[in-house]
Design a protein around this motif. Sequence first.
Motif, short mmCIF file in Angstrom:
data_model
loop_
_atom_site.label_atom_id
_atom_site.label_comp_id
_atom_site.label_asym_id
_atom_site.label_seq_id
_atom_site.Cartn_x
_atom_site.Cartn_y
_atom_site.Cartn_z
N SER A 93 1.15 -1.46 0.35
CA SER A 93 -0.02 0.66 -0.34
C SER A 93 0.81 1.27 -0.14
O SER A 93 0.20 2.80 0.59
N LYS A 94 1.80 1.37 -0.22
CA LYS A 94 3.03 2.10 -0.30
C LYS A 94 2.51 3.24 -1.43
O LYS A 94 2.87 4.12 -0.53
N SER A 95 1.82 3.05 -2.27
CA SER A 95 1.82 4.49 -3.19
C SER A 95 0.32 4.50 -3.44
O SER A 95 -1.38 4.78 -3.75
N GLY A 96 -0.45 4.23 -2.29
CA GLY A 96 -1.75 4.67 -1.61
C GLY A 96 -2.69 3.44 -1.90
O GLY A 96 -2.80 2.16 -2.32
N ASN A 97 -4.39 3.89 -1.87
CA ASN A 97 -5.59 2.87 -2.02
C ASN A 97 -5.33 2.29 -3.04
O ASN A 97 -5.21 2.89 -4.39
N ARG A 98 -5.81 0.66 -3.28
CA ARG A 98 -5.59 -0.25 -4.78
C ARG A 98 -6.94 -0.80 -4.58
O ARG A 98 -6.95 -1.13 -3.08
N PRO A 99 -7.17 -1.01 -5.45
CA PRO A 99 -7.76 -1.81 -5.31
C PRO A 99 -7.94 -3.15 -5.15
O PRO A 99 -6.86 -3.80 -5.31
N SER A 100 -9.07 -4.20 -4.60
CA SER A 100 -8.71 -5.96 -4.06
C SER A 100 -8.20 -6.40 -4.68
O SER A 100 -7.04 -7.31 -4.74
N THR A 101 -8.89 -6.20 -6.03
CA THR A 101 -8.24 -7.41 -6.79
C THR A 101 -6.48 -7.21 -7.18
O THR A 101 -6.06 -7.61 -7.79
N GLN A 102 -5.81 -6.10 -7.76
CA GLN A 102 -4.81 -6.01 -7.51
C GLN A 102 -4.04 -6.15 -6.75
O GLN A 102 -2.70 -7.05 -6.62
N ILE A 103 -4.69 -6.06 -5.55
CA ILE A 103 -3.31 -6.51 -4.41
C ILE A 103 -3.42 -8.26 -4.15
O ILE A 103 -2.32 -8.68 -3.86
N ALA A 104 -4.71 -8.67 -3.98
CA ALA A 104 -4.68 -10.22 -4.44
C ALA A 104 -4.14 -10.57 -5.59
O ALA A 104 -2.98 -12.00 -5.93
N ALA A 105 -3.59 -9.75 -6.88
CA ALA A 105 -2.87 -10.15 -7.27
C ALA A 105 -1.07 -9.81 -7.84
O ALA A 105 -0.45 -10.72 -8.61
N PHE A 106 -0.61 -8.55 -6.75
CA PHE A 106 0.31 -8.91 -6.23
C PHE A 106 0.78 -9.75 -5.70
O PHE A 106 1.85 -9.86 -5.17
N ARG A 107 -0.59 -10.35 -4.54
CA ARG A 107 -0.08 -11.41 -3.10
C ARG A 107 0.20 -12.16 -4.11
O ARG A 107 1.38 -13.02 -3.40
N ARG A 108 -0.81 -12.56 -4.98
CA ARG A 108 0.05 -14.29 -6.06
C ARG A 108 1.54 -13.75 -6.99
O ARG A 108 1.57 -15.35 -7.09
N ALA A 109 1.41 -12.90 -7.29
CA ALA A 109 2.94 -13.01 -8.25
C ALA A 109 3.80 -12.83 -6.87
O ALA A 109 5.10 -13.80 -7.39
N MET A 110 3.94 -12.78 -5.64
CA MET A 110 4.35 -12.68 -4.48
C MET A 110 5.11 -13.89 -4.57
O MET A 110 6.09 -14.43 -4.20
N ILE A 136 -1.52 -14.31 -14.39
CA ILE A 136 -1.90 -12.78 -13.55
C ILE A 136 -0.68 -11.80 -15.01
O ILE A 136 -0.19 -12.17 -15.60
N ALA A 137 -0.88 -10.58 -15.29
CA ALA A 137 -0.35 -9.69 -15.66
C ALA A 137 0.85 -9.52 -15.62
O ALA A 137 1.45 -9.11 -14.91
N ALA A 138 1.64 -9.88 -16.81
CA ALA A 138 3.08 -9.55 -16.86
C ALA A 138 3.59 -7.92 -16.03
O ALA A 138 4.44 -7.93 -15.45
N SER A 139 2.21 -6.74 -16.40
CA SER A 139 2.87 -5.98 -15.57
C SER A 139 2.75 -5.86 -14.31
O SER A 139 3.65 -5.05 -13.71
N THR A 140 2.21 -7.20 -13.54
CA THR A 140 1.93 -6.81 -12.26
C THR A 140 3.88 -6.94 -11.72
O THR A 140 4.11 -6.43 -10.43
N PHE A 141 4.59 -7.96 -12.22
CA PHE A 141 5.97 -7.93 -12.40
C PHE A 141 6.87 -6.55 -12.03
O PHE A 141 7.36 -5.96 -11.04
N ASP A 142 6.21 -5.68 -12.69
CA ASP A 142 6.77 -4.04 -12.45
C ASP A 142 6.57 -3.44 -12.03
O ASP A 142 6.99 -2.65 -11.11
N GLU A 143 4.62 -3.42 -11.64
CA GLU A 143 4.51 -2.74 -10.38
C GLU A 143 4.93 -3.23 -9.00
O GLU A 143 5.49 -2.25 -8.28
N LEU A 144 5.54 -4.64 -8.98
CA LEU A 144 6.13 -4.65 -7.09
C LEU A 144 7.55 -4.75 -7.54
O LEU A 144 7.81 -3.89 -6.20
N ILE A 145 8.30 -4.20 -8.95
CA ILE A 145 9.44 -3.97 -8.49
C ILE A 145 9.49 -2.55 -8.03
O ILE A 145 10.38 -1.77 -6.79
N SER A 146 8.59 -1.70 -8.44
CA SER A 146 8.23 0.10 -8.31
C SER A 146 8.05 -0.43 -7.10
O SER A 146 8.54 0.92 -5.93
#
Length: 186
Positions: A93-110, A136-146
């Motif tokens: 949650s470093k960059s603010g509120n995110r939709p639950s679906t995006q947080i779930a995708a982040f967790r799955r990618a991690m 999971i969308a490949a862009s999730t990787f880049d978001e987790l890097i950022s």
Amino acid sequence: VVLFGRRQRLVDSALPVLALCELNEEEQRKVAMLTFKNEGWCSGFFHAMPSSLRRLASVPLLLVRFAKGYAKSGRIPVHAEELFSDWLTQLLSKSGNRPSTQIAAFRRAMDVVAWLTRAGPIRSEDAIDAIEAAGIAASTFDELISLGAITGSQDAVELVHEALADYFRVRRTLNSRTLLTAELEK
């Protein structure tokens, strides 16, 4: 100075190797005081800590996580699961509120990256391929890097901390009868 989280990486090093030791009680108190800046809070923190978590508190990163959680909520998590879940929530949650679906995708990618890095870092292409293979969308990787959740370079990526990766690995193992049986048979 170069620090590694996995002992097996040290075998290849021609450099002198120093091992990081656990913090003793006096060192733990000094680290906790950096968070609390108040002896009363610091004493209350150590008094409230369950014995089951005392060994974890000898690891500097985990001690800081415990102390920050206690400073924020006035309580210490009863189970390590809560500590890691809070850490993960804060990280994602470093960059603010995110939709639950995006947080779930982040967790799955991690989870995918943690599982693939059991023996050490992997190439970023392999991480991206595995994330996509998991739907999971490949862009999730880049978001987790950022967000700083995944670190490294093109040739070697992994989760930000081995303790967090272990959290995902343990969860995956406990949720799979096959993996759990394999681990218990080792």
